[in-house]
Design a protein around this motif. Structure first.
Motif, PDB file in Angstrom:
ATOM      1  N   GLY A  26       0.816  -1.215   0.000  1.00 56.16           N
ATOM      2  CA  GLY A  26       0.000   0.000   0.000  1.00 56.16           C
ATOM      3  C   GLY A  26       0.846   1.260   0.000  1.00 56.16           C
ATOM      4  N   ILE A  27       1.593   1.473  -1.098  1.00 55.95           N
ATOM      5  CA  ILE A  27       2.570   2.565  -1.161  1.00 55.95           C
ATOM      6  C   ILE A  27       1.846   3.898  -1.354  1.00 55.95           C
ATOM      7  N   ASP A  28       2.107   4.841  -0.467  1.00 55.98           N
ATOM      8  CA  ASP A  28       1.424   6.133  -0.506  1.00 55.98           C
ATOM      9  C   ASP A  28       2.432   7.260  -0.321  1.00 55.98           C
ATOM     10  N   LEU A  29       2.161   8.382  -0.958  1.00 62.59           N
ATOM     11  CA  LEU A  29       2.922   9.595  -0.707  1.00 62.59           C
ATOM     12  C   LEU A  29       2.270  10.356   0.445  1.00 62.59           C
ATOM     13  N   GLU A  30       3.035  11.235   1.078  1.00 61.21           N
ATOM     14  CA  GLU A  30       2.492  12.216   2.023  1.00 61.21           C
ATOM     15  C   GLU A  30       3.289  13.499   1.835  1.00 61.21           C
ATOM     16  N   ALA A  31       2.673  14.488   1.216  1.00 56.15           N
ATOM     17  CA  ALA A  31       3.341  15.758   0.955  1.00 56.15           C
ATOM     18  C   ALA A  31       3.195  16.664   2.172  1.00 56.15           C
ATOM     19  N   GLU A  32       4.329  17.168   2.645  1.00 56.43           N
ATOM     20  CA  GLU A  32       4.345  17.948   3.879  1.00 56.43           C
ATOM     21  C   GLU A  32       5.352  19.092   3.776  1.00 56.43           C
ATOM     22  N   VAL A  33       5.321  19.945   4.797  1.00 52.16           N
ATOM     23  CA  VAL A  33       6.355  20.950   5.015  1.00 52.16           C
ATOM     24  C   VAL A  33       7.127  20.529   6.264  1.00 52.16           C
ATOM     25  N   ALA A  34       8.419  20.829   6.304  1.00 53.19           N
ATOM     26  CA  ALA A  34       9.233  20.485   7.466  1.00 53.19           C
ATOM     27  C   ALA A  34      10.169  21.639   7.800  1.00 53.19           C
TER      28      ALA A  34
END
Length: 338
Positions: free
Chosen positions: A136-144
């Motif tokens: 179940g490969i998923d991206l998670e776009a975030e700021v760090a």
């Protein structure tokens, strides 16, 4: 100021100062060979790095190198700490709603956070590797953010000046491995492979008025296989700002320079479920799990699949003139050759 790390020069790479337009760069071994070295002595290195930055922007260096994001590692190829929050409570609420669970009230006052692996990050243009699509490969776009040293018990107001740099991140999740791990009561491990960060890290002042109240107020653009998948505003619906997230960590421990703190999946609350996707006039999503949750709420089961081998993901943030701020994270999902 904009900084990057080239892959050459050993495991921790070579620090370069990058001009605002992301077209030219210059190595600065006399100031700091690596970004970590610069962070360790920030009060001394920052003004010197900024002089180089201003000279690059003015065109003073006739022999400046062309900047190629494909040659970049993540700004910190490895870090002393990588802690990821879940500051967008809408994301958490949606996931729980899909399985019929109420959101505990304390989620609005005390941030969720996990500590991820930081011994090795992926480069912004390296593949997302996995052994099986069934994970179940998923991206998670975030700021760090990257911090300097922070004392134990520091308040959010005291933590704010310790934020040195901002980046984007693809915090990859293996969704089908998460339930069994969480059921053990100890959190994420196998379900969180290497994260990838944007080619460039910037000081907060680069955002001018778009950095305020400890938040980045710009849309985060996500493309999957070339199609626009999401463009939520990173400053909207962020319940806990970055100083608050840093203070949450430092409640019981000191933090050292080079610690990375993530925002969690950027998510905007969208009233009409049918209007939430880009195709239906919404701002879309920063992860596939979220659209699958909407589909579950609306139809009883998810319709969208997780990422497959060969799929591509692009994560980028543009300024008000349409220019890339951090450079792009652009990755293809590939089977890992064990």
């Amino acid at each position: 100021m904009k900084l990057a790390t080239l892959k050459k020069g050993g495991r921790d790479g070579t620090l370069v100062v990058v001009n605002r337009a992301l077209t030219h760069c210059r190595a600065v071994p006399a100031i700091a060979r690596t970004l970590q070295a610069a962070l360790d002595d920030w009060d001394v290195s920052e003004p010197q790095l900024r002089q180089i930055y201003e000279a690059l922007n003015s065109g003073a260096f006739s022999n400046a190198d062309a900047f190629d994001p494909l040659l970049c590692h993540s700004p910190l190829p490895r870090a002393y700490q990588w802690a990821d929050g879940s500051a967008y409570v809408n994301h958490v609420e949606l996931v729980r709603r899909a399985r019929g669970a109420e959101l505990p009230p304390e989620f609005w006052t005390d941030p969720l956070m996990y500590q991820g692996g930081s011994d090795s990050f992926a480069a912004p243009n390296d593949p997302v590797y996995a052994l099986s699509e069934d994970w179940g490969i998923d991206l998670e776009a975030e700021v760090a953010v990257i911090t300097g040293d922070v004392k134990m018990g520091a308040t959010a107001a005291q933590c704010a000046p310790a934020i040195r740099l901002l980046m984007l991140v693809n915090d990859v999740s293996l969704r089908n491995l998460i339930p069994a791990e969480l059921a053990k009561g100890f959190g994420f491990l196998q379900s969180k492979p290497a994260s990838a960060f944007s080619p460039v890290a910037i000081t907060p002042d680069e955002l001018a008025a778009d950095w305020r109240e400890g938040r980045v107020h710009r849309p985060l653009m996500v493309h999957i296989n070339g199609g626009l998948f999401g463009k939520p505003d990173a400053g909207q619906d962020m319940v806990f700002n970055f100083p608050q997230l840093v203070a949450h960590i430092s409640k019981t421990r000191e933090m050292v320079a080079g610690s990375i703190v993530g925002s969690g999946t950027v998510s905007n609350k969208q009233g009409d479920l049918h209007g939430s996707s880009i195709a239906n006039g919404g701002v879309g999503y920063c992860c596939l799990a979220e659209v699958r949750m909407y589909e579950t709420i609306e139809t009883g089961k998810p319709q969208t699949s997780y990422l497959k081998f060969g799929d591509t993901v692009r994560i980028e943030m543009l300024d008000r003139d349409g220019l890339s701020i951090f450079g792009a994270i652009e990755q293809q999902v590939q089977r890992y050759a064990a």
